[in-house]
Design an enzyme around this catalytic site. Sequence first.
Site, PDB file in Angstrom:
ATOM      1  N   ARG A 115      11.857  -7.512   5.793  1.00 12.83           N
ATOM      2  CA  ARG A 115      11.980  -6.062   5.642  1.00 12.83           C
ATOM      3  C   ARG A 115      12.949  -5.465   6.673  1.00 12.83           C
ATOM      4  O   ARG A 115      12.937  -5.825   7.841  1.00 12.83           O
ATOM      5  CB  ARG A 115      10.595  -5.426   5.802  1.00 12.83           C
ATOM      6  CG  ARG A 115      10.588  -3.943   5.574  1.00 12.83           C
ATOM      7  CD  ARG A 115       9.235  -3.422   5.245  1.00 12.83           C
ATOM      8  NE  ARG A 115       8.284  -3.570   6.344  1.00 12.83           N
ATOM      9  CZ  ARG A 115       7.012  -3.173   6.260  1.00 12.83           C
ATOM     10  NH1 ARG A 115       6.547  -2.687   5.129  1.00 12.83           N
ATOM     11  NH2 ARG A 115       6.199  -3.312   7.279  1.00 12.83           N
TER      12      ARG A 115
ATOM     13  N   ARG B 149      11.646  -3.404  12.151  1.00 16.67           N
ATOM     14  CA  ARG B 149      10.565  -2.814  12.937  1.00 16.67           C
ATOM     15  C   ARG B 149      10.038  -3.853  13.923  1.00 16.67           C
ATOM     16  O   ARG B 149       9.911  -5.032  13.565  1.00 16.67           O
ATOM     17  CB  ARG B 149       9.412  -2.411  11.988  1.00 16.67           C
ATOM     18  CG  ARG B 149       9.579  -1.051  11.381  1.00 16.67           C
ATOM     19  CD  ARG B 149       8.630  -0.813  10.222  1.00 16.67           C
ATOM     20  NE  ARG B 149       7.227  -1.147  10.487  1.00 16.67           N
ATOM     21  CZ  ARG B 149       6.233  -0.912   9.624  1.00 16.67           C
ATOM     22  NH1 ARG B 149       6.490  -0.342   8.457  1.00 16.67           N
ATOM     23  NH2 ARG B 149       4.997  -1.242   9.907  1.00 16.67           N
TER      24      ARG B 149
ATOM     25  N   ARG C 214      -9.158   1.650   8.852  1.00 17.73           N
ATOM     26  CA  ARG C 214      -8.668   0.316   9.188  1.00 17.73           C
ATOM     27  C   ARG C 214      -9.799  -0.568   9.709  1.00 17.73           C
ATOM     28  O   ARG C 214      -9.605  -1.747   9.940  1.00 17.73           O
ATOM     29  CB  ARG C 214      -7.648   0.506  10.274  1.00 17.73           C
ATOM     30  CG  ARG C 214      -6.389  -0.289  10.382  1.00 17.73           C
ATOM     31  CD  ARG C 214      -5.503  -0.414   9.229  1.00 17.73           C
ATOM     32  NE  ARG C 214      -4.255  -1.042   9.576  1.00 17.73           N
ATOM     33  CZ  ARG C 214      -3.065  -0.577   9.244  1.00 17.73           C
ATOM     34  NH1 ARG C 214      -2.943   0.527   8.547  1.00 17.73           N
ATOM     35  NH2 ARG C 214      -1.985  -1.240   9.558  1.00 17.73           N
TER      36      ARG C 214
ATOM     37  N   LYS D 252       0.833  -1.208   0.000  1.00 12.26           N
ATOM     38  CA  LYS D 252       0.000   0.000   0.000  1.00 12.26           C
ATOM     39  C   LYS D 252       0.870   1.262   0.000  1.00 12.26           C
ATOM     40  O   LYS D 252       0.613   2.186  -0.754  1.00 12.26           O
ATOM     41  CB  LYS D 252      -0.896   0.047   1.251  1.00 12.26           C
ATOM     42  CG  LYS D 252      -1.912  -1.063   1.341  1.00 12.26           C
ATOM     43  CD  LYS D 252      -2.921  -0.787   2.447  1.00 12.26           C
ATOM     44  CE  LYS D 252      -2.339  -0.807   3.846  1.00 12.26           C
ATOM     45  NZ  LYS D 252      -1.870  -2.121   4.299  1.00 12.26           N
TER      46      LYS D 252
ATOM     47  N   ARG E  62      -0.948  -8.831  13.425  1.00 15.62           N
ATOM     48  CA  ARG E  62      -1.389  -7.898  12.389  1.00 15.62           C
ATOM     49  C   ARG E  62      -2.277  -8.603  11.370  1.00 15.62           C
ATOM     50  O   ARG E  62      -3.245  -8.032  10.882  1.00 15.62           O
ATOM     51  CB  ARG E  62      -0.179  -7.265  11.692  1.00 15.62           C
ATOM     52  CG  ARG E  62       0.549  -6.287  12.597  1.00 15.62           C
ATOM     53  CD  ARG E  62       1.898  -5.934  12.050  1.00 15.62           C
ATOM     54  NE  ARG E  62       1.847  -5.001  10.942  1.00 15.62           N
ATOM     55  CZ  ARG E  62       2.884  -4.709  10.170  1.00 15.62           C
ATOM     56  NH1 ARG E  62       4.050  -5.295  10.372  1.00 15.62           N
ATOM     57  NH2 ARG E  62       2.765  -3.857   9.184  1.00 15.62           N
TER      58      ARG E  62
HETATM   59  P1  AMP Z   1       1.066   0.398   8.737  1.00 17.01           P
HETATM   60  O1  AMP Z   1       2.371   1.082   8.515  1.00 17.01           O
HETATM   61  O2  AMP Z   1      -0.073   1.026   7.971  1.00 17.01           O
HETATM   62  O3  AMP Z   1       1.149  -1.089   8.542  1.00 17.01           O
HETATM   63  O4  AMP Z   1       0.695   0.631  10.271  1.00 17.01           O
HETATM   64  C1  AMP Z   1       1.542   0.190  11.301  1.00 17.01           C
HETATM   65  C2  AMP Z   1       0.764   0.115  12.607  1.00 17.01           C
HETATM   66  O5  AMP Z   1       0.249   1.412  12.947  1.00 17.01           O
HETATM   67  C3  AMP Z   1      -0.451  -0.792  12.609  1.00 17.01           C
HETATM   68  O6  AMP Z   1      -0.116  -2.146  12.845  1.00 17.01           O
HETATM   69  C4  AMP Z   1      -1.273  -0.194  13.749  1.00 17.01           C
HETATM   70  O7  AMP Z   1      -0.729  -0.556  15.016  1.00 17.01           O
HETATM   71  C5  AMP Z   1      -1.030   1.302  13.562  1.00 17.01           C
HETATM   72  N1  AMP Z   1      -2.043   1.920  12.669  1.00 17.01           N
HETATM   73  C6  AMP Z   1      -1.833   2.445  11.431  1.00 17.01           C
HETATM   74  N2  AMP Z   1      -2.960   2.945  10.930  1.00 17.01           N
HETATM   75  C7  AMP Z   1      -3.918   2.730  11.854  1.00 17.01           C
HETATM   76  C8  AMP Z   1      -5.314   3.000  11.921  1.00 17.01           C
HETATM   77  N3  AMP Z   1      -5.977   3.598  10.915  1.00 17.01           N
HETATM   78  N4  AMP Z   1      -5.985   2.631  13.044  1.00 17.01           N
HETATM   79  C9  AMP Z   1      -5.357   2.042  14.082  1.00 17.01           C
HETATM   80  N5  AMP Z   1      -4.050   1.742  14.086  1.00 17.01           N
HETATM   81  C10 AMP Z   1      -3.328   2.081  12.989  1.00 17.01           C
END
Ligand code: AMP
Length: 214
Positions: free
Chosen positions: A128, A161, A92, A17, A172
């Site tokens: 990663r 990470r 989300r 994404k 996740r």
């Molecule tokens: P991402 O980089 O989009 O995979 O996001 C990394 C982490 O950030 C996720 O696993 C969540 O813990 C948190 N996160 C990102 N976006 C959201 C969202 N819209 N709502 C809740 N937690 C989020």
Amino acid sequence: MKLSPKIILLGPPGSGKGTQAKRISEFCKSPHISTGEILRKAVSGTDKTARRIKFYMNKGKLVPDEIIFSIIRKHLKKTDAKKGFVLDGFPRNVQQSEVLKKILGDVDLIVFNLKVGTDTIIRRLSGRRVCKVCGSNYHMEFQPPKFDEKCDRCKLKLYQRDDDKQVAIKNRLKVYEMESKPLVRYYQKKGFLISTNGERSEEKIFSTIKKYLK
Ligand code: AMP
């Protein structure tokens, strides 16, 4: 005022994404709003909210809605969302999409859904590595650094990470299945959804997406 499409990217963690969102944002000249990126910057603080965010992120769980809503309201306002945007990582869950609808009103969205199988996700996420200094992304299998586990540019050791570690990846994926996947159906019913195979190369995926951006 030049208008760009209002875009949402859906897909499991590791579906690409972020990569596609960056390309769309450059192509449409509209802001890329990544809640994951915003939260990763926020956790460098030492206040209570930063500690709270870190607690959820490190476990691979969703950060509580009230924190997310205040972030998204602020960013949509700041970037003048009326002109268009690329949302990556938000919404989300269905509750978040309802709040987005309240903020934006009745507008047309383009929702790209990147479809990727579980084996690919695990392989992509566990390999990663990131440079803490310049933010460059590497993959130990698909895009390794030139020397050891060091950044080609900064020469410093790359890091993994916390949420790319085994236990967090499992969480996740579970969170995605239970909370985020229902959004696919939600946007499909509204007629906004475009699903595409996210296992193809970055270039091929973007050329599919581009057809809808004209
Ligand atoms: P991402 O980089 O989009 O995979 O996001 C990394 C982490 O950030 C996720 O696993 C969540 O813990 C948190 N996160 C990102 N976006 C959201 C969202 N819209 N709502 C809740 N937690 C989020």
